[in-house]
Enzyme design. Structure first.
Site, PDB file in Angstrom:
ATOM      1  NE  ARG A 166      -0.831   2.740  10.967  1.00 32.31           N
ATOM      2  CZ  ARG A 166      -0.435   2.652  12.238  1.00 32.31           C
ATOM      3  NH1 ARG A 166      -1.141   3.179  13.187  1.00 32.31           N
ATOM      4  NH2 ARG A 166       0.713   2.054  12.561  1.00 32.31           N
ATOM      5  CB  THR A 167      -1.650  -1.919   5.633  1.00 33.36           C
ATOM      6  OG1 THR A 167      -0.937  -0.685   5.727  1.00 33.36           O
ATOM      7  CG2 THR A 167      -1.964  -2.227   4.191  1.00 33.36           C
ATOM      8  CE  LYS A 205       6.229 -27.947   6.924  1.00 32.15           C
ATOM      9  NZ  LYS A 205       5.071 -28.816   6.718  1.00 32.15           N
ATOM     10  NE  ARG A 238       2.732  -3.689   4.896  1.00 31.95           N
ATOM     11  CZ  ARG A 238       2.558  -2.629   5.681  1.00 31.95           C
ATOM     12  NH1 ARG A 238       3.103  -2.587   6.883  1.00 31.95           N
ATOM     13  NH2 ARG A 238       1.822  -1.615   5.277  1.00 31.95           N
TER      14      ARG A 238
HETATM   15  N1   CP Z   1       0.627   3.195   7.039  1.00 36.67           N
HETATM   16  C1   CP Z   1       0.914   1.886   7.204  1.00 36.67           C
HETATM   17  O1   CP Z   1       1.279   1.179   6.264  1.00 36.67           O
HETATM   18  O2   CP Z   1       0.784   1.428   8.475  1.00 36.67           O
HETATM   19  P1   CP Z   1       1.057  -0.062   8.953  1.00 36.67           P
HETATM   20  O3   CP Z   1       2.520  -0.349   8.717  1.00 36.67           O
HETATM   21  O4   CP Z   1       0.667  -0.105  10.400  1.00 36.67           O
HETATM   22  O5   CP Z   1       0.216  -0.958   8.094  1.00 36.67           O
END
Ligand code: CP
Length: 412
Positions: free
Chosen positions: A140-141, A169, A190
């Site tokens: 989703r994110t 590397k 992320r």
């Molecule tokens: N809610 C959420 O962060 O979903 P994902 O991990 O799929 O991005």
């Protein structure tokens, strides 16, 4: 001694922007050593070289001093021209900013309903490129940021697997992300290491090419854009039910390691009279730092493992899954989580006006048959996520007033 002298050459005004051209000359021991012409867009308050290069308050503080600050004091370091530049923690948001983002999100989604509106949106940030660096799995994110970029014309690129980057590397993750800033105008990231996005924002702010950094989930600590979409969902859901203030919200599941709850608990705490219930098996209960934050803000809360008896009491149930990817020795395998599942028979006890939320992905904590109940909001959360991320990016690049103008002229 090295000195820099700024000599305004001329000012060129166009319909789109005011631009200024300056000659910058470096002097050493009184003699000029080099000259560069600087072309820039005039920003309010710009009056000196120091102002022109005042890219981020993060330049004014060393890393050790910054990282030791309480979360609520960090927010001002993520601003530029009084608006969010880096988006790293939930604690950087106040209520007016949240509600302005929600307004932009709602206006943008209405504009997007027509082909003409979509064409207008496509043009807003056609000159920008974004890197989506996701070193942890995401559906989703990742996709909502990717789609958000496409809607407003940003060209997205992605690195989703560190094994395809030069990290294999021996390049440090810091150097990898700094490389992105050479090619892109924004980094959405992320990462499994808590606080890594903050480190990157600080590092980039201290280079000649700072770009905004958005935290799309970091370690077990923060998921600020999920919290924004969750509060957007809560505000929309209770818009015609007396608003969010005074409501009762239950957080259920793995609250120790669920970064979405940790971020959302803070945003919800900005709404007076909202009581927060933390419902979890004892080893997975919400951590002390969140409770101290609620105590400081005078927010009422309760900790319990009795889910069943609270179902009829609350206005929103925020379900979460077990985050066993953080187990070090399979420790959550021995925890019975079935008392923390929402089942069909629970729905008759739930208030008709209540809502059910989940950041997703889910496992067995919400029965799929519940999806068709009108109180189930989790698929709406998915969609809201895309629009609030559109709003956030527009706000960071200061293009939201164009949404207002289009909306007021052609929609409202
Ligand atoms: N809610 C959420 O962060 O979903 P994902 O991990 O799929 O991005």
């Amino acid at each position: 001694m090295l000195a820099i002298r700024l000599i305004p050459n001329n000012i060129v005004l166009s319909a789109a922007a005011a631009t200024q051209c300056c000659r910058i000359t470096a002097f050493s021991s009184g003699k000029p050593t080099g000259t560069r012409i600087w072309y820039g867009r005039i920003r309010k308050g710009v009056s000196s070289v120091a102002d022109i290069y005042r890219d981020s308050p993060l330049k004014s503080i060393g890393w050790e001093d910054f990282v030791g600050l309480p979360l609520e004091e960090k927010g001002r370091y993520f601003l530029r021209d009084s608006r969010p530049y880096h988006v790293l923690i939930a604690q950087q948001f106040d209520r007016p900013t949240i509600e302005r983002l929600c307004e932009i999100a709602t206006r943008t989604r209405r504009i997007a309903k027509t082909r003409g509106g979509m064409r207008f949106l496509q043009d807003l940030l056609f000159d920008k490129r974004a890197m989506l660096y996701f070193a942890q799995p995401s559906t989703r994110t990742f996709l909502s940021f990717y789609s958000a970029c496409q809607i407003i014309g940003i060209k997205p690129a992605e690195v989703r697997d560190a094994s395809t980057s030069s990290e294999v590397k021996g390049e440090s993750p810091e150097d990898t992300v700094r490389t992105f800033s050479s090619y892109f105008d924004m980094i959405i990231m992320r990462h499994p290491v808590g606080g890594f996005a903050e480190r990157i924002a600080w590092l980039l702010s201290n280079t000649e090419r700072p770009v905004p950094v958005i935290n799309a989930g970091s370690g077990k600590d923060q998921h600020p854009t999920q919290a924004l979409l969750d509060i957007y969902t809560l505000l929309r859901s209770f818009e015609d039910k007396g608003g969010l203030e005074g409501k009762k919200i239950a957080f259920v599941g793995d609250l120790a390691r669920g970064r979405t709850v940790r971020s959302l608990a803070y945003l919800v705490a900005l709404y007076p009279g909202v009581k927060q219930y933390f419902i979890a098996p004892e080893p997975l209960q919400i951590r002390e730092d969140i409770l101290r934050m609620l105590d400081r803000r005078g927010v009422p809360y309760e900790l319990t493992s009795d889910f069943e008896s609270l179902i009829p009491e609350v206005d929103a149930i925020y379900m979460t899954r077990i985050q066993d990817e953080w187990d070090t020795a399979d420790e959550s395998r021995s925890i019975d989580t079935t008392p923390f599942h929402l089942r069909m028979e629970h729905l008759q006890k739930l208030k008709p006006t209540a809502i059910i939320m989940h950041p997703l992905p889910r496992r067995k904590e919400i029965a799929p048959e519940i999806d068709s109940d009108p109180r189930a909001m989790y698929w709406r959360q998915v969609r809201n996520g895309m629009w609030i991320r559109v709003a956030l990016i527009l706000y960071i690049f200061a293009r939201e007033s164009e949404i207002d103008r289009y909306y007021e002229d052609l929609i409202s």
